[in-house]
Design an enzyme around this catalytic site. Sequence first.
Site, short mmCIF file in Angstrom:
data_model
loop_
_atom_site.label_atom_id
_atom_site.label_comp_id
_atom_site.label_asym_id
_atom_site.label_seq_id
_atom_site.Cartn_x
_atom_site.Cartn_y
_atom_site.Cartn_z
N ASP A 133 8.07 7.91 -20.61
CA ASP A 133 8.42 7.93 -22.03
C ASP A 133 9.88 7.49 -22.20
O ASP A 133 10.58 7.22 -21.21
CB ASP A 133 8.13 9.31 -22.64
CG ASP A 133 8.93 10.43 -22.00
OD1 ASP A 133 10.03 10.20 -21.43
OD2 ASP A 133 8.47 11.59 -22.06
N HIS A 174 0.84 -1.19 0.00
CA HIS A 174 0.00 0.00 0.00
C HIS A 174 0.87 1.25 0.00
O HIS A 174 1.78 1.37 0.81
CB HIS A 174 -0.92 -0.02 1.22
CG HIS A 174 -1.91 1.08 1.25
ND1 HIS A 174 -2.28 1.70 2.40
CD2 HIS A 174 -2.62 1.70 0.25
CE1 HIS A 174 -3.17 2.64 2.14
NE2 HIS A 174 -3.38 2.64 0.83
N HIS A 198 7.47 19.46 -13.85
CA HIS A 198 8.23 18.34 -14.42
C HIS A 198 9.50 18.09 -13.61
O HIS A 198 9.89 16.94 -13.40
CB HIS A 198 8.56 18.62 -15.89
CG HIS A 198 9.24 17.48 -16.57
ND1 HIS A 198 8.66 16.24 -16.71
CD2 HIS A 198 10.46 17.38 -17.15
CE1 HIS A 198 9.49 15.43 -17.35
NE2 HIS A 198 10.59 16.09 -17.62
N TYR A 241 6.47 14.59 -22.07
CA TYR A 241 5.83 14.55 -20.75
C TYR A 241 4.85 13.40 -20.55
O TYR A 241 4.03 13.42 -19.63
CB TYR A 241 5.15 15.88 -20.42
CG TYR A 241 6.09 17.05 -20.51
CD1 TYR A 241 7.03 17.29 -19.51
CD2 TYR A 241 6.05 17.92 -21.59
CE1 TYR A 241 7.91 18.36 -19.60
CE2 TYR A 241 6.92 18.99 -21.68
CZ TYR A 241 7.85 19.20 -20.69
OH TYR A 241 8.72 20.26 -20.78
N ALA A 242 4.91 12.38 -21.40
CA ALA A 242 4.04 11.21 -21.25
C ALA A 242 4.61 10.32 -20.15
O ALA A 242 5.24 9.29 -20.40
CB ALA A 242 3.90 10.46 -22.57
N ASN A 243 4.41 10.77 -18.92
CA ASN A 243 4.93 10.10 -17.73
C ASN A 243 3.87 10.13 -16.65
O ASN A 243 3.12 11.11 -16.54
CB ASN A 243 6.19 10.82 -17.21
CG ASN A 243 7.23 11.03 -18.27
OD1 ASN A 243 7.78 10.09 -18.81
ND2 ASN A 243 7.53 12.29 -18.57
#
Length: 139
Positions: free
Chosen positions: A28, A20, A106, A128-130
Amino acid sequence: MKKSALINAELSYLVATLGHTDEVTVCDAGLPIPDASQRIDLALIPGVPTFIQTVKALLGEMQIEGVVMAEEFKQVSPEHHDELLTLIRAEEQQSGKTIQLTYVSHEAFKVRTQNSKAVIRTGECTPYANVIFQAGVVF
């Protein structure tokens, strides 16, 4: 043989060993990965696998309660951001639980990845595809 959809041994083991609030980053192809983090490198060629494909596979096995994204993601890559939000909302519906969304810069996101149990690198080349997923509980 494993019966569920996720057949990648490293990803399957990772999900099975999460506790948990443990955090996992899906990133990316260009995000720096801290040396201390477990690196699960799925990237084959640019675009393979995609960020969204990887998120879908992970969410098929992992219960989440929180999501962290860079503020820049929704501004610079709105289509990918919106597609991710759609998957998160579907996860809320399926689990019946609210998932907390948090946005940070970022730079702060990159620092936060140091707390991830693992960082999963995709072949995605969209800026920024994170995302960082915080593990929830199924009960």
